[in-house]
Design a protein around this motif. Sequence first.
Motif, PDB file in Angstrom:
ATOM      1  N   GLY A 513       0.820  -1.213   0.000  1.00  0.00           N
ATOM      2  CA  GLY A 513       0.000   0.000   0.000  1.00  0.00           C
ATOM      3  C   GLY A 513       0.848   1.254   0.000  1.00  0.00           C
ATOM      4  N   ALA A 514       1.879   1.288   0.847  1.00  0.00           N
ATOM      5  CA  ALA A 514       2.766   2.453   0.891  1.00  0.00           C
ATOM      6  C   ALA A 514       3.523   2.611  -0.419  1.00  0.00           C
ATOM      7  N   ALA A 515       3.925   1.487  -1.023  1.00  0.00           N
ATOM      8  CA  ALA A 515       4.644   1.554  -2.291  1.00  0.00           C
ATOM      9  C   ALA A 515       3.756   2.109  -3.400  1.00  0.00           C
ATOM     10  N   VAL A 516       2.469   1.691  -3.427  1.00  0.00           N
ATOM     11  CA  VAL A 516       1.526   2.207  -4.428  1.00  0.00           C
ATOM     12  C   VAL A 516       1.343   3.711  -4.245  1.00  0.00           C
ATOM     13  N   ALA A 517       1.147   4.158  -2.991  1.00  0.00           N
ATOM     14  CA  ALA A 517       0.950   5.577  -2.728  1.00  0.00           C
ATOM     15  C   ALA A 517       2.164   6.392  -3.169  1.00  0.00           C
ATOM     16  N   ALA A 518       3.367   5.900  -2.888  1.00  0.00           N
ATOM     17  CA  ALA A 518       4.584   6.607  -3.292  1.00  0.00           C
ATOM     18  C   ALA A 518       4.708   6.662  -4.809  1.00  0.00           C
ATOM     19  N   HIS A 519       4.360   5.569  -5.473  1.00  0.00           N
ATOM     20  CA  HIS A 519       4.434   5.497  -6.938  1.00  0.00           C
ATOM     21  C   HIS A 519       3.482   6.527  -7.574  1.00  0.00           C
ATOM     22  N   CYS A 520       2.290   6.657  -7.006  1.00  0.00           N
ATOM     23  CA  CYS A 520       1.277   7.553  -7.595  1.00  0.00           C
ATOM     24  C   CYS A 520       1.675   9.020  -7.484  1.00  0.00           C
ATOM     25  N   ARG A 521       2.437   9.382  -6.469  1.00  0.00           N
ATOM     26  CA  ARG A 521       2.764  10.796  -6.250  1.00  0.00           C
ATOM     27  C   ARG A 521       3.534  11.413  -7.417  1.00  0.00           C
ATOM     28  N   ASP A 522       4.260  10.620  -8.167  1.00  0.00           N
ATOM     29  CA  ASP A 522       5.094  11.149  -9.242  1.00  0.00           C
ATOM     30  C   ASP A 522       4.469  10.965 -10.620  1.00  0.00           C
ATOM     31  N   ARG A 523       3.210  10.552 -10.686  1.00  0.00           N
ATOM     32  CA  ARG A 523       2.575  10.299 -11.972  1.00  0.00           C
ATOM     33  C   ARG A 523       1.224  10.977 -12.054  1.00  0.00           C
ATOM     34  N   GLY A 524       0.744  11.187 -13.273  1.00  0.00           N
ATOM     35  CA  GLY A 524      -0.538  11.851 -13.471  1.00  0.00           C
ATOM     36  C   GLY A 524      -1.708  10.938 -13.168  1.00  0.00           C
ATOM     37  N   ALA A 525      -2.796  11.521 -12.675  1.00  0.00           N
ATOM     38  CA  ALA A 525      -3.971  10.729 -12.301  1.00  0.00           C
ATOM     39  C   ALA A 525      -4.579  10.025 -13.504  1.00  0.00           C
ATOM     40  N   ALA A 526      -4.738  10.744 -14.627  1.00  0.00           N
ATOM     41  CA  ALA A 526      -5.329  10.125 -15.811  1.00  0.00           C
ATOM     42  C   ALA A 526      -4.431   9.021 -16.359  1.00  0.00           C
ATOM     43  N   GLU A 527      -3.118   9.238 -16.313  1.00  0.00           N
ATOM     44  CA  GLU A 527      -2.170   8.226 -16.775  1.00  0.00           C
ATOM     45  C   GLU A 527      -2.318   6.940 -15.957  1.00  0.00           C
ATOM     46  N   LEU A 528      -2.386   7.083 -14.633  1.00  0.00           N
ATOM     47  CA  LEU A 528      -2.519   5.916 -13.763  1.00  0.00           C
ATOM     48  C   LEU A 528      -3.846   5.200 -13.995  1.00  0.00           C
ATOM     49  N   ALA A 529      -4.938   5.981 -14.132  1.00  0.00           N
ATOM     50  CA  ALA A 529      -6.247   5.366 -14.371  1.00  0.00           C
ATOM     51  C   ALA A 529      -6.228   4.587 -15.686  1.00  0.00           C
ATOM     52  N   ARG A 531      -3.615   3.121 -17.112  1.00  0.00           N
ATOM     53  CA  ARG A 531      -2.814   1.910 -16.957  1.00  0.00           C
ATOM     54  C   ARG A 531      -3.602   0.805 -16.258  1.00  0.00           C
ATOM     55  N   LEU A 532      -4.448   1.194 -15.317  1.00  0.00           N
ATOM     56  CA  LEU A 532      -5.188   0.199 -14.538  1.00  0.00           C
ATOM     57  C   LEU A 532      -6.468  -0.264 -15.225  1.00  0.00           C
ATOM     58  N   ARG A 533      -6.953   0.510 -16.191  1.00  0.00           N
ATOM     59  CA  ARG A 533      -8.226   0.170 -16.829  1.00  0.00           C
ATOM     60  C   ARG A 533      -8.112  -1.188 -17.529  1.00  0.00           C
ATOM     61  N   GLY A 534      -9.092  -2.020 -17.309  1.00  0.00           N
ATOM     62  CA  GLY A 534      -9.110  -3.329 -17.947  1.00  0.00           C
ATOM     63  C   GLY A 534      -8.413  -4.416 -17.154  1.00  0.00           C
ATOM     64  N   THR A 535      -7.791  -4.055 -16.040  1.00  0.00           N
ATOM     65  CA  THR A 535      -7.093  -5.051 -15.220  1.00  0.00           C
ATOM     66  C   THR A 535      -7.977  -5.616 -14.117  1.00  0.00           C
ATOM     67  N   GLY A 536      -9.161  -5.036 -13.948  1.00  0.00           N
ATOM     68  CA  GLY A 536     -10.003  -5.402 -12.811  1.00  0.00           C
ATOM     69  C   GLY A 536      -9.636  -4.642 -11.561  1.00  0.00           C
ATOM     70  N   LEU A 537      -8.663  -3.749 -11.661  1.00  0.00           N
ATOM     71  CA  LEU A 537      -8.215  -2.924 -10.523  1.00  0.00           C
ATOM     72  C   LEU A 537      -8.337  -1.460 -10.918  1.00  0.00           C
ATOM     73  N   ASP A 538      -9.534  -1.058 -11.264  1.00  0.00           N
ATOM     74  CA  ASP A 538      -9.741   0.268 -11.838  1.00  0.00           C
ATOM     75  C   ASP A 538      -9.516   1.376 -10.823  1.00  0.00           C
ATOM     76  N   ALA A 539      -9.308   2.564 -11.347  1.00  0.00           N
ATOM     77  CA  ALA A 539      -9.155   3.771 -10.541  1.00  0.00           C
ATOM     78  C   ALA A 539      -9.767   4.936 -11.304  1.00  0.00           C
ATOM     79  N   VAL A 540     -10.160   5.984 -10.567  1.00  0.00           N
ATOM     80  CA  VAL A 540     -10.834   7.138 -11.162  1.00  0.00           C
ATOM     81  C   VAL A 540     -10.164   8.416 -10.665  1.00  0.00           C
TER      82      VAL A 540
END
Length: 575
Positions: A513-529, A531-540
């Motif tokens: 969980g901490a690793a995911v949070a740290a990873h997200c801080r340096d990337r764009g929200a739309a970019e991350l969403a 990447r996750l789309r279609g994996t069953g682990l979606d984000a908005v």
Amino acid sequence: MLFDTPDGRITCDIGWAGPLALPLGDEAGVQAACGIMHVHGRSAGRPRPLGVDYAGAVSGVLAVHGVLAAAIARMRGGATTGVRTSVAQAALLSVGQYLAAATASGDSTPHPRIPGGPPFTSADGVRFEIEAFDPEPWQRFWSLLGADRTTLADGWRPFLHRYATAVCPLPPELHSAAAAHVFHEIAGAAQAAGISLVRVRGGADMPAPGGPGGVAPWRLTPETPAQPGDPPRPRPAGAALPLEGLVVVESTRRVQGPLAGHVLRLLGAEVVRVEPPGGDPLRWMPPTVGTCSARFLALNRGKRVVEIDIKSAAGQHEVRELVAGADVFVHNWAPGKAASFGLDAADLQAVRPGLVYAHAGGWGRAVGAGSAMGGVEPLGTDFLVQAHSGLGALLRPRGEPPAPSLMTLTDVLGGLVSAEGVLAALLARCRGDGGARVDSSLHSAAEVLTASAVSGGGGKGPGQRLGARRPLWGPLHEPLPTRDGHLVLSSCARSAPERLAGVLGLAPGGDPGAAVAAHCRDRGAAELAGRLRGTGLDAVPVCTDLAALAADPRFAGVLETEGAAFVRSPWEFAP
């Protein structure tokens, strides 16, 4: 869902996104994309989820509206066979006033978006909310607690406008003044000053679950003696909406009552709005569209306005004349006002047999709310009801002190609940049962949410219920800061942090969980969403700008712009 009625089968479809061109699949995603997290989180200075499935609860009420309206249309000669709505449309309707204000073209003085505000905490650790509509009782209360006059002047305006802004940046000195006194002294000061005060319930004092399954959040009292009145008006030729040809008269203020009338208008009724001479003062609350408040228009567009002094005998006669040609009368006056005006249910049903008479109140049948004020019932307003009902505690996770949201949750849901009761009474009238009185309240609306929190909501909301009434959040439940905003993970993503870390290409081991949070801080929200789309682990990505939401072409099907952005009707009816 299928509903069998004496006049045929009606289908009801509740989707997640509806007409929105967005990949939404759970409560958290809807709250994030449609502005709920943004408005609720203003007082915290960052977007935050609600700990109850609010958008889902609102969509459930909208679905009942649609089914009842379709059944009424069939009784009046229509051929409506189905209705469709969505959780996203429900969410947008719930933030409609804030959306209109954020997109108004009229000049306005911006309100500071500074975190803070109520509730207050006494010296003996009791958290409490207060309410006052006028500055004099407010000043008397704080003066009795030792606050200086400059502080009172600085605090009144943000306190007064917190309903419109969802922020309340009060001077810290007011919290210090409260913290210098035990609760018993503060309650005495409130009673002496004439303001309302209630405890914020959240621990051992949490009320028992209200609104058990199958019990409506409104009460119908049949007209006495039963008068079938005129037969139901047939729908006009070519009518597209279920309530076309029906007339509603409303005398309401603020949010709850006007929203009830607004819903009935969206379903096709003609709504005649009674306002005091000179008009409702809230018409001029900035920001404006032309000369009218954008927030006011979000609740009152399309209504015909009649100015009447209902405190006068002549005005009361005018109201009776209006009601004589109406099907519904709605008000949210304080308890006892209707009787003092000679405009209670029996008075108006004598003028219009078969009338549906609706009172949208504050506390309704709730008991104990006035215990902190010597038995005097406090003002029945949104934040006090959230505090007393336990909803303010359920909105936030265990480990945080309970606090009502500054988003007007029960005002909105209370208006929708009132409209639901009106539709149920109209359907009964169409079936020959005569008129009825409909009683609902902000407190009964809060019970819709507290009851759903107890049942757990299927685990799809932003907080998981693990046998406790207050939600339990893990490190991935809060919106994750990104390079350009915030991101909310779906319930599936939150429940599988190791898999989520692997999909994002993170090395195994340590705290995923901490690793995911740290990873997200340096990337764009739309970019991350993406990447996750279609994996069953979606984000908005989280909406943090309502004006940008209104300009987003993906929302074009649910919004219309006339000087500001307004939410379209949330139903589609199938002929």
